[in-house]
Scaffold this active site. Structure first.
Site, PDB file in Angstrom:
ATOM      1  N   GLU A  71     -16.872  51.096 -19.775  1.00 45.43           N
ATOM      2  CA  GLU A  71     -15.506  51.305 -20.266  1.00 45.43           C
ATOM      3  C   GLU A  71     -15.451  51.536 -21.775  1.00 45.43           C
ATOM      4  OE1 GLU A  71     -15.076  48.925 -16.432  1.00 45.43           O
ATOM      5  OE2 GLU A  71     -16.354  48.801 -18.223  1.00 45.43           O
ATOM      6  N   PHE A 133      -8.853  36.488  -9.345  1.00 45.51           N
ATOM      7  CA  PHE A 133     -10.106  37.205  -9.533  1.00 45.51           C
ATOM      8  C   PHE A 133      -9.888  38.408 -10.452  1.00 45.51           C
ATOM      9  CE2 PHE A 133     -13.075  40.584  -8.014  1.00 45.51           C
ATOM     10  CZ  PHE A 133     -14.251  40.001  -8.464  1.00 45.51           C
ATOM     11  N   GLN A 134     -10.699  38.498 -11.483  1.00 42.04           N
ATOM     12  CA  GLN A 134     -10.651  39.571 -12.477  1.00 42.04           C
ATOM     13  C   GLN A 134      -9.280  39.693 -13.160  1.00 42.04           C
ATOM     14  OE1 GLN A 134     -12.330  43.207 -10.741  1.00 42.04           O
ATOM     15  NE2 GLN A 134     -14.361  42.541 -11.382  1.00 42.04           N
TER      16      GLN A 134
END
Length: 617
Positions: A71, A133-134
């Site tokens: 990213e 999550f995340q």
């Protein structure tokens, strides 16, 4: 229910009001309306609805998505796309680590005032705040490094948010913005109402005012009265595409021009009035000129510490004109005698127009003669053609063989050598200046190449810097982007080593990269990229020429002298006149001579500042 294809909406007529579609498809349509044709990104769970809509957009032929390998690489590519074109760059990342991987690139763009729209996926609205999550609060994390940011909680807001985002990113002093979109917002169907570019003005937004003509007139009066004027040009001049007005102004009043690292390319560096870069690793003649000038004309520059050195010794006898778009920069580091606030391009155009009303009376002949003498006595070093290859030789060869290239760089010694020796045109120099981000060069080069497919793009890299985003060789290979990556390889963290030698008594702590250094030629080939290794001087030009002629991505690993330092150099806390590492001290050869009252150094009687300590004589 998620649509499998996006309803076609007529962008010209606005037909499609009330079309039923998902938030993800609405986002893609809004991006299309804002002229987006390229997105750099990396998918993940929370952003998958948007990538599903992106797949439809690519199949329709109006959008190209470039899959980076990290990213951070996506942000740097979007950043360089913007720098090379003047348009807003766009990148995507998913939630959690995908979003946090974007932070360095966002900060890089913010420090260098680059317009960029960053879009992240987020966990569903019902999961926000539950440590799902995340999940990360990318909105909160990036608040200090963006111009503005949004978390979109209603898909009906998407069109308006996108319009505001592009407006804010590109207006005034450009910069990055962030849009965080929860996964279920991308999935939710609603009655989409398009928003055309420029029709939504963000709350509290203030348009850039036109230049104050009275201030422009005051600036012109100072320029006409100056005997030793100097144009000090920063990245704002590049962002404003002010190079034509700058050239007219410099030639009309015979004004010497020095640029910052961000300002490279704003003025023709082959022009006789060009002094190159000033500051810590600037040319000696640029630093002497800024120390001795009686008028400093700052154009889109922010008086950065790497430019000014010890601030109270920077242009100490000069009056200051400051052309600037950001009111926060006026008087921040240096008080201006005349401040012209507004778009730099418009301000310089107004100055040129006003100047055409009379015949210029140039007063700079003696000043230019003195600078010419400095150029002759203080040239950049041309190393002897003996022993191992000098790093400077690599840059001189690139300048000779690829004079028309867009150049990107990593950060370190090689960056400074590139800034010193390469001569670039407008938007032909792309480097991380404010943040100094190692690993910037190669992903920036792929972004510039995507933006300018018909231009030659060369990345000047360091062996330590390039490893920080080496995975983007895979992106170059996937899209067969003909970027040329030239590694100036001294097997060190070169600038760290130079500082350790100069200021830390040669204690080389954690800077030697020799052990564990990959074979870059073989590494490139393992990615499907052409690889070349150059060790001997006799191979340098022929090897570079062959690489530059290849229609495919190529990495050139040039092994150079390990202990070479980048000079001139202004030590931290010193005046720009206190440069070390110069090949000679021309003032010492001038007669008659005198001693500096502050440090006792022998200097010339016609010089106003001591070249050793910077004190006024």
């Amino acid at each position: 229910m998620t649509l499998t294809s996006a309803p076609k909406v007529d962008a010209a007529s606005g037909n499609g009001d009330g079309c039923r579609m998902t938030g993800a498809h609405a986002l893609m349509d809004a991006l299309r309306r804002h002229g987006v044709d390229t997105i750099f990104g990396y998918p993940g769970g929370a952003i998958l609805p948007i990538y599903d809509a992106l797949h439809v957009a690519e199949s329709e032929g109006w959008l190209r998505h470039v899959l980076v390998r990290h990213e951070q690489g996506g942000t740097h590519a979007a950043d360089a796309y913007a720098r090379a074109t003047g348009r807003v760059g766009v990148c995507f990342g998913t939630s959690g680590p995908g979003a946090t991987n974007l932070v360095t690139g966002i900060a890089t763009a913010q420090m260098d005032s680059v317009p960029m729209v960053v879009i992240t996926g987020q966990v569903p609205r019902t999961a926000i705040g539950t440590d799902a999550f995340q999940e990360t609060d990318i909105f909160g994390i990036t608040l200090p490094i963006v111009k503005h940011s949004w978390v979109v909680r209603d898909p009906a807001d998407l069109a308006s948010v996108v319009a505001q985002a592009f407006h804010i990113a590109a207006s005034g002093r450009p910069g990055p913005v962030l849009i965080d979109i929860p996964k279920d917002v991308g999935q939710e169907e609603f009655d989409y109402v398009p928003v055309e570019p420029g029709t939504v003005i963000p709350a509290g937004f203030r348009a850039t005012p036109p230049p104050d003509l009275a201030a422009v007139a005051d600036a012109l009066a100072l320029i006409k009265a100056a005997n030793r004027p100097l144009l000090y040009v920063g990245g704002g001049a590049v962002a404003a595409s002010a190079h034509d007005s700058l050239k007219v102004l410099a030639e009309r009043y015979q004004l010497p021009v020095t640029t910052t690292l961000m300002g490279k390319g704003a003025f023709d560096e082959n022009h006789p009035l060009a002094l190159g870069m000033l500051g810590m690793h600037g040319t000696a003649y640029a630093n002497f000129a800024v120390t001795d000038c009686d008028l400093l004309i700052a154009v889109g520059a922010r008086f950065d510490d790497r430019v000014t050195g010890k601030l109270d010794t920077f242009a100490p006898r000069a009056r200051v004109i400051h052309f600037e778009i950001d009111p926060a920069e006026i008087g921040k580091n240096r008080r201006a005698d005349v401040a012209v606030l507004g778009d730099v391009g418009a301000s310089l155009a107004a100055l040129v127009e006003l100047s055409l009303q009379d015949t210029p009376e140039t007063r700079t002949a003696a000043w230019l003669e003195r600078i010419k003498d400095w150029k002759q006595r203080y040239p950049l070093t041309i190393p002897p053609a003996e022993g191992s290859i000098y790093p400077q030789e690599v840059l001189l060869a690139v300048r000779e063989l690829a004079s028309d290239a867009i150049v990107t760089t990593d950060v370190g010694q090689h960056q400074m050598w590139a800034a010193q020796y390469l001569r670039n045109g407008p938007r032909g120099w792309i480097s991380s200046a404010g943040l100094g981000t190692m690993g910037f060069g190669m992903p920036a080069a792929l972004g510039a190449q995507v933006a300018c497919p018909d231009r030659r793009v060369v990345c000047i890299a360091g062996d330590a810097s390039v490893l920080m985003n080496i995975q983007e060789l895979g992106t170059l290979a996937q899209y067969d982007l003909p970027v040329k990556v030239v590694i100036v390889n001294n097997h060190w963290q070169g600038m760290v080593r130079q500082w350790q030698e100069s200021f830390y008594e040669e204690r080389y702590s954690a800077s030697d990269m020799l052990k564990g250094m990959p074979d870059f030629e073989m590494l490139a080939r393992s990615f499907g990229v052409e690889g070349v290794k150059i060790v001997e001087r006799s191979e340098l030009k022929s090897g570079l020429a062959a690489a530059l002629a290849s229609p495919h991505p190529t990495l050139v690993d040039v092994h150079v002298r390990r202990g070479e330092n980048c000079y001139p150099m202004v030590p931290p806390g010193c005046s720009n006149a206190q440069m070390v590492g110069l090949p000679s001290h021309p003032e010492l050869a001038m007669d008659p001579k005198r001693n500096c009252p502050a440090c006792g150094a022998v200097t010339s009687s016609d010089h106003r500042f001591c070249p050793s300590c910077g004190s006024a004589l």
